[in-house]
Design a protein around this motif. Structure first.
Motif, PDB file in Angstrom:
ATOM      1  N   THR A 337      21.367  83.304  98.216  1.00 23.27           N
ATOM      2  CA  THR A 337      22.563  82.947  97.624  1.00 23.27           C
ATOM      3  C   THR A 337      24.297  82.886  97.463  1.00 23.27           C
ATOM      4  O   THR A 337      24.403  83.264  98.310  1.00 23.27           O
ATOM      5  CB  THR A 337      22.377  84.282  96.071  1.00 23.27           C
ATOM      6  N   GLY A 339      27.703  81.547  97.075  1.00 24.95           N
ATOM      7  CA  GLY A 339      28.972  81.154  96.316  1.00 24.95           C
ATOM      8  C   GLY A 339      30.013  80.914  96.559  1.00 24.95           C
ATOM      9  O   GLY A 339      30.263  80.903  98.386  1.00 24.95           O
ATOM     10  N   GLN A 364      24.892  75.686  90.698  1.00 26.38           N
ATOM     11  CA  GLN A 364      24.876  76.133  88.977  1.00 26.38           C
ATOM     12  C   GLN A 364      26.820  75.794  89.047  1.00 26.38           C
ATOM     13  O   GLN A 364      27.102  77.663  89.449  1.00 26.38           O
ATOM     14  CB  GLN A 364      24.435  76.926  89.149  1.00 26.38           C
ATOM     15  N   VAL A 366      30.754  77.170  87.715  1.00 26.82           N
ATOM     16  CA  VAL A 366      31.041  78.614  87.090  1.00 26.82           C
ATOM     17  C   VAL A 366      32.417  78.485  86.429  1.00 26.82           C
ATOM     18  O   VAL A 366      32.394  78.812  85.220  1.00 26.82           O
ATOM     19  CB  VAL A 366      30.583  80.021  88.066  1.00 26.82           C
ATOM     20  N   THR A 373      34.479  76.848  90.906  1.00 31.28           N
ATOM     21  CA  THR A 373      33.704  77.954  91.891  1.00 31.28           C
ATOM     22  C   THR A 373      32.389  78.031  90.953  1.00 31.28           C
ATOM     23  O   THR A 373      32.177  77.078  89.777  1.00 31.28           O
ATOM     24  CB  THR A 373      34.319  79.080  91.361  1.00 31.28           C
ATOM     25  N   MET A 375      27.896  78.262  91.648  1.00 33.39           N
ATOM     26  CA  MET A 375      26.851  79.405  92.464  1.00 33.39           C
ATOM     27  C   MET A 375      25.725  78.330  92.913  1.00 33.39           C
ATOM     28  O   MET A 375      25.412  77.393  92.187  1.00 33.39           O
ATOM     29  CB  MET A 375      26.341  80.346  91.569  1.00 33.39           C
ATOM     30  N   THR A 377      22.098  78.401  94.667  1.00 31.88           N
ATOM     31  CA  THR A 377      20.952  78.952  95.346  1.00 31.88           C
ATOM     32  C   THR A 377      19.284  77.778  96.048  1.00 31.88           C
ATOM     33  O   THR A 377      19.234  76.908  95.207  1.00 31.88           O
ATOM     34  CB  THR A 377      20.257  79.792  94.265  1.00 31.88           C
TER      35      THR A 377
END
Length: 381
Positions: A337, A339, A364, A366, A373, A375, A377
């Protein structure tokens, strides 16, 4: 041109034997091999051309592998081995014609040829030339010629093959030979279409023009009628062979010893490679092509977390302007994961592309305004 006595025996012991003099159109016959000695008093008894039945022959076309290879000493038996049945080592080969590296040759069992020559010698006849009988028939380029003799047909194919076949099998054989002009001397057999029909002549009459231009002779090597090289005593032959082997041994001995040592070293190295391979992959038992299997199994080994982090760092360095704010690894799921943030949204997608070769990541978003920004995964492949 010197005259010669053509004699064509039958493959059967009691078959009709045909003979005639060169330049003569009169063909005579004898009732089998038992009557052969009646020709011993003929003026041409010491100049016999033996016309061997093509049914005992094998015709082949070869392309010589090297220009320096002599046609008469070429390993024809080895070259034709895959197309022949039985032992090929006892075949006696003769070149019929040669154009550059392309060669047409004929073979006969060497012992069979010895038997033929011995029978003629016993009958008081000297064979100075031997040739396949039907091969001497005239033939048009790309075509075929047939002429009957008793209950069978002589058949000559272009460029350099021939056979003798029963009349009942001739239509099927002609279908297999394909296109080409078919010339027939005499009445055409049932079921065979001919392009040119000519009056029948005895085959021994038809072969003579081709024989005059022929330079081939199956009597070469050990069958040479002049006996060149054949008068050496057996004891001297053995001595010559022994001396030749001794010379070869003195010449090649050191090289053979060196080759043996290299082979032993190579075998030892190969065994060490197998040992290393089985140490790292004990469940696998391949004993050959070790390098390939080692590479394939090495690709299957999953990289550790630190090596995966090194791959991620390389991807980050390839995308200027991206910052990693979070880096989390789940050892139970073996998943990452991450960021990330950047002033340019395209940089986020570019980072995914840079890691695609080693990771299976999903992005994904944000924040949809700068700084952007997201994320990330996924897992290592």
């Amino acid at each position: 041109m010197k005259k010669i006595l053509f004699i064509r025996p039958d493959s059967r012991e009691d078959g009709t034997l045909a003979w005639c003099e060169s330049g003569s159109q009169q063909v005579n016959s004898l009732p089998g091999m038992a009557a052969l000695d009646t020709l011993a008093d003929h003026p041409l008894a010491s100049h016999v051309c033996l016309l061997l039945p093509v049914g005992e022959m094998i015709f082949r076309h070869f392309s010589l592998p090297t220009k320096g290879l002599s046609p008469q000493t070429s390993p024809f038996s080895w070259m034709a081995e895959e197309t022949l049945i039985g032992d090929v080592d006892d075949l006696h080969w003769t070149v019929l014609c040669k154009k550059g590296r392309e060669v047409d040759a004929v073979a006969i069992d060497a012992q069979r040829l010895r038997d033929w020559i011995a029978r003629f010698q016993q009958a008081g006849l000297k064979v100075v030339q031997a040739l396949p009988d039907a091969w001497l028939l005239p033939v048009a380029e790309g075509g075929s010629t047939l002429v009957s003799l008793d209950e069978s047909y002589w058949l000559r194919f272009s460029p350099a093959s021939a056979c003798e076949v029963d009349a009942s099998l001739l239509p099927l054989l002609m279908q297999k030979t394909g296109a080409g002009e078919v010339r027939c001397y005499g009445e055409a057999p049932y079921g065979v279409t001919v392009d040119e029909s000519l009056p029948w002549q005895h085959p021994l009459q038809l072969i003579q023009p081709q024989w005059q231009a022929c330079r081939a002779n199956m009597l070469h090597g050990e069958f040479n009628p002049s006996g060149t090289g054949g008068g050496m005593p057996k004891g001297l032959k053995g001595l010559m062979v022994a001396l030749a082997l001794l010379s070869v041994g003195l010449l090649l001995g050191p090289r053979l010893a060196m080759a043996l040592m290299l082979v032993q070293q190579e075998n030892q190295l190969q065994q060490e490679i197998v040992t290393v391979y089985q140490y790292h992959f004990p469940s696998l038992r391949q004993q050959s092509n070790i390098k390939y299997h080692f590479g394939q199994n090495l690709k299957k080994v999953t990289k550790g977390v630190f090596l995966q982090m090194d791959d991620l760092n390389k991807a980050k360095q390839a995308v200027p302007g991206i910052e990693v704010n979070l880096l989390d690894y789940d050892s139970t799921q073996k998943s990452w994961t991450i960021g990330v943030s950047s002033e340019n949204s395209a940089s986020l997608q570019n980072f995914i592309e840079q890691t695609r070769a080693d990771f299976d990541f999903s992005l994904q978003p944000v924040s949809t305004v700068a700084p952007f920004t997201a994320m990330i995964t996924g897992k290592h492949k």
